[in-house]
Scaffold this motif. Sequence first.
Motif, PDB file in Angstrom:
ATOM      1  N   ALA A 119     -24.183  -8.339 -13.964  1.00 40.90           N
ATOM      2  CA  ALA A 119     -24.562  -6.933 -14.621  1.00 40.90           C
ATOM      3  C   ALA A 119     -25.635  -6.403 -13.588  1.00 40.90           C
ATOM      4  CB  ALA A 119     -25.214  -7.057 -15.954  1.00 40.90           C
ATOM      5  N   LYS A 120     -26.687  -7.264 -13.017  1.00 42.38           N
ATOM      6  CA  LYS A 120     -27.209  -6.755 -12.139  1.00 42.38           C
ATOM      7  C   LYS A 120     -26.598  -6.138 -10.778  1.00 42.38           C
ATOM      8  CE  LYS A 120     -30.973  -7.117 -14.576  1.00 42.38           C
ATOM      9  NZ  LYS A 120     -31.444  -5.930 -15.067  1.00 42.38           N
ATOM     10  N   LEU A 121     -25.684  -6.979 -10.284  1.00 41.82           N
ATOM     11  CA  LEU A 121     -25.009  -6.567  -9.092  1.00 41.82           C
ATOM     12  C   LEU A 121     -24.245  -5.272  -9.335  1.00 41.82           C
ATOM     13  CD1 LEU A 121     -22.840  -9.464  -7.808  1.00 41.82           C
ATOM     14  CD2 LEU A 121     -24.552  -8.361  -6.589  1.00 41.82           C
ATOM     15  N   THR A 122     -23.555  -4.877 -10.525  1.00 40.61           N
ATOM     16  CA  THR A 122     -23.150  -3.606 -10.772  1.00 40.61           C
ATOM     17  C   THR A 122     -24.032  -2.444 -10.776  1.00 40.61           C
ATOM     18  OG1 THR A 122     -21.642  -4.676 -12.070  1.00 40.61           O
ATOM     19  CG2 THR A 122     -21.810  -2.261 -12.484  1.00 40.61           C
ATOM     20  N   CYS A 123     -25.490  -2.927 -11.426  1.00 46.14           N
ATOM     21  CA  CYS A 123     -26.424  -1.847 -11.253  1.00 46.14           C
ATOM     22  C   CYS A 123     -26.667  -1.365  -9.878  1.00 46.14           C
ATOM     23  CB  CYS A 123     -27.670  -2.336 -12.166  1.00 46.14           C
ATOM     24  SG  CYS A 123     -29.033  -1.025 -12.387  1.00 46.14           S
ATOM     25  N   GLU A 124     -26.996  -2.508  -8.953  1.00 46.32           N
ATOM     26  CA  GLU A 124     -27.160  -2.284  -7.625  1.00 46.32           C
ATOM     27  C   GLU A 124     -26.100  -1.299  -6.907  1.00 46.32           C
ATOM     28  OE1 GLU A 124     -28.409  -5.189  -5.028  1.00 46.32           O
ATOM     29  OE2 GLU A 124     -29.465  -6.546  -6.429  1.00 46.32           O
ATOM     30  N   TYR A 125     -24.841  -1.523  -7.138  1.00 41.11           N
ATOM     31  CA  TYR A 125     -23.818  -0.774  -6.616  1.00 41.11           C
ATOM     32  C   TYR A 125     -23.943   0.703  -7.348  1.00 41.11           C
ATOM     33  CZ  TYR A 125     -18.952   0.181  -5.020  1.00 41.11           C
ATOM     34  OH  TYR A 125     -18.008   0.599  -4.565  1.00 41.11           O
ATOM     35  N   LEU A 126     -23.997   0.931  -8.425  1.00 41.22           N
ATOM     36  CA  LEU A 126     -24.104   2.169  -8.961  1.00 41.22           C
ATOM     37  C   LEU A 126     -25.578   2.953  -8.401  1.00 41.22           C
ATOM     38  CD1 LEU A 126     -23.536   1.443 -13.017  1.00 41.22           C
ATOM     39  CD2 LEU A 126     -22.056   2.580 -11.415  1.00 41.22           C
ATOM     40  N   ALA A 127     -26.386   2.097  -8.264  1.00 42.27           N
ATOM     41  CA  ALA A 127     -27.643   2.810  -7.559  1.00 42.27           C
ATOM     42  C   ALA A 127     -27.230   3.356  -6.113  1.00 42.27           C
ATOM     43  CB  ALA A 127     -28.681   1.848  -7.293  1.00 42.27           C
ATOM     44  N   ARG A 128     -26.503   2.605  -5.294  1.00 41.16           N
ATOM     45  CA  ARG A 128     -26.040   3.159  -4.011  1.00 41.16           C
ATOM     46  C   ARG A 128     -24.846   4.305  -4.056  1.00 41.16           C
ATOM     47  NH1 ARG A 128     -26.046  -1.764   0.254  1.00 41.16           N
ATOM     48  NH2 ARG A 128     -27.891  -2.793  -0.785  1.00 41.16           N
ATOM     49  N   LEU A 129     -24.096   4.225  -5.074  1.00 41.93           N
ATOM     50  CA  LEU A 129     -23.001   5.319  -5.306  1.00 41.93           C
ATOM     51  C   LEU A 129     -23.960   6.342  -5.891  1.00 41.93           C
ATOM     52  CD1 LEU A 129     -20.165   3.604  -7.258  1.00 41.93           C
ATOM     53  CD2 LEU A 129     -20.300   4.450  -4.819  1.00 41.93           C
ATOM     54  N   ALA A 130     -24.968   6.221  -6.656  1.00 44.07           N
ATOM     55  CA  ALA A 130     -25.719   7.480  -7.128  1.00 44.07           C
ATOM     56  C   ALA A 130     -26.476   8.270  -5.970  1.00 44.07           C
ATOM     57  CB  ALA A 130     -26.763   7.064  -7.930  1.00 44.07           C
ATOM     58  N   TYR A 131     -26.942   7.548  -4.760  1.00 45.65           N
ATOM     59  CA  TYR A 131     -27.348   8.001  -3.558  1.00 45.65           C
ATOM     60  C   TYR A 131     -26.533   8.618  -2.865  1.00 45.65           C
ATOM     61  CZ  TYR A 131     -30.023   8.464   0.529  1.00 45.65           C
ATOM     62  OH  TYR A 131     -30.666   9.079   1.820  1.00 45.65           O
ATOM     63  N   GLU A 132     -25.208   8.179  -2.686  1.00 49.08           N
ATOM     64  CA  GLU A 132     -24.278   8.393  -1.763  1.00 49.08           C
ATOM     65  C   GLU A 132     -23.699   9.867  -2.162  1.00 49.08           C
ATOM     66  OE1 GLU A 132     -21.371   5.328  -1.055  1.00 49.08           O
ATOM     67  OE2 GLU A 132     -23.018   4.308  -0.150  1.00 49.08           O
ATOM     68  N   LYS A 133     -23.530   9.740  -3.750  1.00 44.30           N
ATOM     69  CA  LYS A 133     -22.649  11.059  -4.326  1.00 44.30           C
ATOM     70  C   LYS A 133     -23.567  12.068  -4.764  1.00 44.30           C
ATOM     71  CE  LYS A 133     -18.723   8.855  -3.631  1.00 44.30           C
ATOM     72  NZ  LYS A 133     -17.694   9.189  -2.490  1.00 44.30           N
ATOM     73  N   HIS A 134     -24.697  11.766  -5.103  1.00 39.66           N
ATOM     74  CA  HIS A 134     -25.497  12.799  -6.006  1.00 39.66           C
ATOM     75  C   HIS A 134     -26.956  12.958  -5.281  1.00 39.66           C
ATOM     76  CE1 HIS A 134     -22.173  12.946  -9.016  1.00 39.66           C
ATOM     77  NE2 HIS A 134     -22.480  11.515  -9.048  1.00 39.66           N
ATOM     78  N   GLY A 135     -27.224  12.240  -4.335  1.00 41.46           N
ATOM     79  CA  GLY A 135     -28.575  12.116  -3.739  1.00 41.46           C
ATOM     80  C   GLY A 135     -29.634  11.682  -4.526  1.00 41.46           C
ATOM     81  N   LEU A 136     -29.333  10.800  -5.574  1.00 43.88           N
ATOM     82  CA  LEU A 136     -30.354  10.190  -6.394  1.00 43.88           C
ATOM     83  C   LEU A 136     -31.185   9.151  -5.626  1.00 43.88           C
ATOM     84  CD1 LEU A 136     -28.575  10.207  -9.766  1.00 43.88           C
ATOM     85  CD2 LEU A 136     -30.241  11.856  -8.978  1.00 43.88           C
ATOM     86  N   LYS A 137     -32.415   9.384  -5.365  1.00 40.37           N
ATOM     87  CA  LYS A 137     -33.067   8.139  -4.609  1.00 40.37           C
ATOM     88  C   LYS A 137     -33.711   7.094  -5.737  1.00 40.37           C
ATOM     89  CE  LYS A 137     -34.962  11.679  -1.554  1.00 40.37           C
ATOM     90  NZ  LYS A 137     -36.348  12.269  -0.982  1.00 40.37           N
ATOM     91  N   SER A 138     -33.456   5.889  -4.703  1.00 44.43           N
ATOM     92  CA  SER A 138     -33.984   4.578  -5.692  1.00 44.43           C
ATOM     93  C   SER A 138     -34.219   3.409  -4.678  1.00 44.43           C
ATOM     94  CB  SER A 138     -32.534   4.152  -6.863  1.00 44.43           C
ATOM     95  OG  SER A 138     -31.759   3.749  -6.028  1.00 44.43           O
ATOM     96  N   ALA A 139     -34.758   2.627  -5.409  1.00 42.66           N
ATOM     97  CA  ALA A 139     -34.961   1.225  -4.638  1.00 42.66           C
ATOM     98  C   ALA A 139     -34.590   0.142  -5.603  1.00 42.66           C
ATOM     99  CB  ALA A 139     -36.173   1.003  -4.202  1.00 42.66           C
ATOM    100  N   CYS A 140     -33.874  -0.971  -5.191  1.00 38.34           N
ATOM    101  CA  CYS A 140     -33.329  -1.898  -6.196  1.00 38.34           C
ATOM    102  C   CYS A 140     -34.161  -3.197  -5.813  1.00 38.34           C
ATOM    103  CB  CYS A 140     -31.811  -2.340  -6.105  1.00 38.34           C
ATOM    104  SG  CYS A 140     -30.822  -0.962  -6.563  1.00 38.34           S
ATOM    105  N   TYR A 141     -34.953  -3.994  -6.853  1.00 35.61           N
ATOM    106  CA  TYR A 141     -35.610  -4.935  -6.598  1.00 35.61           C
ATOM    107  C   TYR A 141     -35.078  -6.254  -7.229  1.00 35.61           C
ATOM    108  CZ  TYR A 141     -38.988  -1.665  -4.938  1.00 35.61           C
ATOM    109  OH  TYR A 141     -39.800  -0.840  -4.222  1.00 35.61           O
ATOM    110  N   ARG A 142     -35.226  -7.235  -6.556  1.00 38.73           N
ATOM    111  CA  ARG A 142     -34.682  -8.678  -6.967  1.00 38.73           C
ATOM    112  C   ARG A 142     -35.794  -9.611  -6.935  1.00 38.73           C
ATOM    113  NH1 ARG A 142     -29.869  -8.843  -2.203  1.00 38.73           N
ATOM    114  NH2 ARG A 142     -28.762  -7.197  -2.767  1.00 38.73           N
ATOM    115  N   PRO A 143     -36.364  -9.439  -8.228  1.00 39.49           N
ATOM    116  CA  PRO A 143     -37.640 -10.285  -8.471  1.00 39.49           C
ATOM    117  C   PRO A 143     -36.934 -11.769  -8.713  1.00 39.49           C
ATOM    118  CG  PRO A 143     -37.218  -9.176 -10.256  1.00 39.49           C
ATOM    119  CD  PRO A 143     -36.072  -8.540  -9.256  1.00 39.49           C
ATOM    120  N   PHE A 144     -37.808 -12.747  -8.086  1.00 43.25           N
ATOM    121  CA  PHE A 144     -37.451 -14.337  -8.421  1.00 43.25           C
ATOM    122  C   PHE A 144     -38.013 -14.636  -9.773  1.00 43.25           C
ATOM    123  CE2 PHE A 144     -35.325 -13.630  -4.588  1.00 43.25           C
ATOM    124  CZ  PHE A 144     -34.627 -14.845  -4.114  1.00 43.25           C
ATOM    125  N   SER A 145     -38.596 -15.730  -9.918  1.00 36.65           N
ATOM    126  CA  SER A 145     -39.279 -16.296 -10.869  1.00 36.65           C
ATOM    127  C   SER A 145     -40.467 -15.607 -11.359  1.00 36.65           C
ATOM    128  CB  SER A 145     -39.264 -17.878 -10.878  1.00 36.65           C
ATOM    129  OG  SER A 145     -37.840 -18.313 -10.873  1.00 36.65           O
TER     130      SER A 145
END
Length: 327
Positions: A165-191
């Motif tokens: 699920a988290k991988l898919t969210c990251e992929y959608l974030a990249r598509l949102a920027y490429e296709k719609h110019g939506l700016k975001s940063a994806c964070y991978r917190p550890f424990s």
Amino acid sequence: MKKILITGGAGFVGRRFCKRFLDQGAEVHCVDPVAEFTGGIHPDKGWPLFNPKDYPNFHFYQQDCRAWFKQHRDDDFDYVFHLAAMVGGRAMIENHPLAVADDLSIDAEYWQWAEKAKPAKTACFSSSAAYPIGRQRAEGYELLKEDMIAFDDDIGMPDMSYGWAKLTCEYLARLAYEKHGLKSACYRPFSGYGEDQDDSYPFPSICKRAMAHVGEDTLTVWGTGDQMRDFIYIEDCVDGVLATIDKIDDGDALNLSTGIYTSFKQFARIAAEVCGYEPEVVGLSDKPAGVFARGGDTTKQKEYGFEYQVSFRDGIQKAIDLYRSAK
């Protein structure tokens, strides 16, 4: 005045972000259904470290964020911190994988909402569970680097449905920027850990177990106890996000980690030492353990100007001091 949306804002991480922005005087909109097993706490019950209702700039919606997205089309959010997810401790991830898979729907509906609402910037919370489990095995493990996940190549097998699920969210974030110019940063917190974390997570449960068995000869932990994690204090995670969010626009990923492996046996020994005794730490092999070694490379974080500050021992001390004062 900044306008902030925090989905999953009544949870462990969300509460910390709420406080940071409330203290700054921002208009904070917190959306959370306070679902079972997630560690969310309703504001009416009081949050462990502060009362959000003391702030006139706090707005709470007890709703599944998907329902909230259908009812609100605010187009003036300066930041969205998208934390909403069905997640608990290891037992939740392993024993309720289909419930966790609901995160796919949560993230899909977030990005569909964002396409219309166009928030200025999204902090999208992925997870270290997105990394390939093949790089986290006892027979061969390494600190995990952001570029080990490449959507145009081999992404590997992530950890359970939560990782997918988290991988898919990251992929959608990249598509949102490429296709719609939506700016975001994806964070991978550890424990991530902290003194107000729900007891279904290892950190509070081990600290409280150490307190409950002061003076005894043995102390138990889940799994073999040899499995290792990269523990990072929650306030360091928040600092890391706030220090870097304006430096990433294209949905690129960034670890939130210390780069230090600590086994659960080591963790329990430190907690016992803080409590004043030195027991033998014994693993319970019948309990869920997860991957063997999960730690995050810190090179990219440092390049963006972020380094963790709180040592694990100091974080354990903070928690035990608070638990003692509460008792």
